[in-house]
Design an enzyme around this catalytic site. Structure first.
Site, short mmCIF file in Angstrom:
data_model
loop_
_atom_site.label_atom_id
_atom_site.label_comp_id
_atom_site.label_asym_id
_atom_site.label_seq_id
_atom_site.Cartn_x
_atom_site.Cartn_y
_atom_site.Cartn_z
N ASP A 1 0.89 -0.95 -0.25
CA ASP A 1 -0.15 -0.28 0.11
C ASP A 1 0.92 1.64 -0.19
O ASP A 1 1.63 1.53 0.18
CB ASP A 1 -1.47 -0.10 1.16
N ASN B 1 -10.28 -3.16 -6.66
CA ASN B 1 -9.65 -1.43 -7.56
C ASN B 1 -10.04 -1.99 -8.40
O ASN B 1 -9.68 -0.85 -9.24
CB ASN B 1 -7.92 -2.30 -7.45
C1 FPP Z 1 -1.80 0.52 -3.36
O1 FPP Z 1 -1.66 2.02 -3.68
C2 FPP Z 1 -1.63 -0.58 -3.72
C3 FPP Z 1 -1.89 -0.77 -5.54
C4 FPP Z 1 -3.72 -1.28 -5.13
C5 FPP Z 1 -1.17 -1.46 -6.63
C6 FPP Z 1 -0.24 -2.48 -5.94
C7 FPP Z 1 0.27 -2.59 -7.36
C8 FPP Z 1 1.34 -2.54 -7.34
C9 FPP Z 1 2.76 -2.76 -6.58
C10 FPP Z 1 2.23 -2.16 -8.55
C11 FPP Z 1 2.20 -3.41 -9.78
C12 FPP Z 1 2.57 -4.43 -9.80
C13 FPP Z 1 3.21 -5.42 -10.25
C14 FPP Z 1 3.41 -6.51 -10.28
C15 FPP Z 1 2.25 -5.99 -11.66
P1 FPP Z 1 -2.91 2.85 -4.02
O2 FPP Z 1 -2.69 3.40 -4.60
O3 FPP Z 1 -4.01 2.06 -3.05
O4 FPP Z 1 -1.37 3.87 -2.49
P2 FPP Z 1 -2.20 5.30 -1.67
O5 FPP Z 1 -3.20 4.16 -0.60
O6 FPP Z 1 -1.37 6.31 -1.25
O7 FPP Z 1 -3.22 5.79 -2.19
#
Ligand code: FPP
Length: 236
Positions: A14, A62
């Protein structure tokens, strides 16, 4: 003193969005940095004898994000697979993915299935990408498969127990989670591996995912190694 063995590490990655915002970048840049960090952490599996690594890369919830962000994450999945397949082979790591794949656009789904196939005989480590994944969906899908087996006469309902129910989960070969790490400070499970986390140890760090490095991993592992895992038994 090392009290516990860690076979299976699971991570809720996250904080990509906040990491980008802090730098005045677009959210998708944060995901890009997050995907780069995924590669760094996979490289540490052998050193820390982590046989199974499960990463929450895209949750069933998501799909509610903006189409632009969803598209960027799908492209990132494909790019990750294109660029990293060779490394998975070199490091002898098998790729698995769990989730409802039918929702993933064909250009990314196809690559996912190809890399699962090309790495299927690798045996040093198992990387499971939880993609279009929800823990409740997994349990519902397992219940449907159980019902189908009962109706087909392949399973006697009275013989169903916790042990054989796990055979109906998405990846029965992957054991329960020993340690679950969540980055960026939220104290939530967010529908991640609900069945497999029943007796896991949790570790939450304020570090945002793109900043989660070997030093932070060490902190989490040392915390885990020193804990007493009781699995419901009384204190020794
Ligand atoms: C949460 O951060 C993260 C995600 C929803 C996506 C996770 C994806 C990756 C680490 C990259 C993709 C990986 C691969 C292997 C293809 P957030 O967007 O919710 O962050 P925030 O809470 O700070 O807004």
């Amino acid at each position: 003193m090392v009290k516990n063995k860690l076979d299976h590490l699971a991570i809720i990655m996250d904080g990509n969005g906040r990491w980008a915002k802090q730098r005045g970048l677009k959210r998708t840049e944060g995901h890009k940095a997050g995907a780069e960090n995924v590669k760094e952490i996979i490289q540490l599996m052998e050193k820390y004898q982590i046989k199974y690594l499960s990463l929450y890369a895209f949750s069933s919830e998501n799909w509610r994000r903006s189409p632009a962000e969803i598209n960027a994450l799908m492209r990132l999945l494909k790019e990750f697979l294109d660029g990293y397949e060779v490394e998975l082979m070199k490091n002898d790591i098998k790729l698995l993915a769990i989730g409802r794949f039918e929702k993933i656009p064909p250009f990314a789904r196809q690559r996912l299935l190809e890399v699962i196939k090309s790495t299927k005989n690798n045996s040093k480590g198992v990387l499971t990408l939880c993609f279009s994944y929800g823990g409740r969906e997994e349990i519902v899908d397992a219940a449907k498969k159980v019902a189908a087996d009962v109706m087909a006469g392949n399973l006697n309902i009275d013989s169903l127990d916790e042990s054989n129910f796990t055979n109906y989960l998405y990846a029965p070969e992957v054991p329960e989670v020993d340690l679950m790490i969540r980055t960026s400070g939220e104290l939530r499970i967010s529908n991640f591996l609900l069945w497999q986390l029943a007796y896991s140890e949790f570790y939450v760090t304020d570090k945002l995912w793109p900043d989660f490095d070997e030093l932070e991993l060490n902190k989490a592992l040392n915390s885990f190694y020193g804990r007493e895992r009781r699995f419901g038994k009384e204190q020794a």
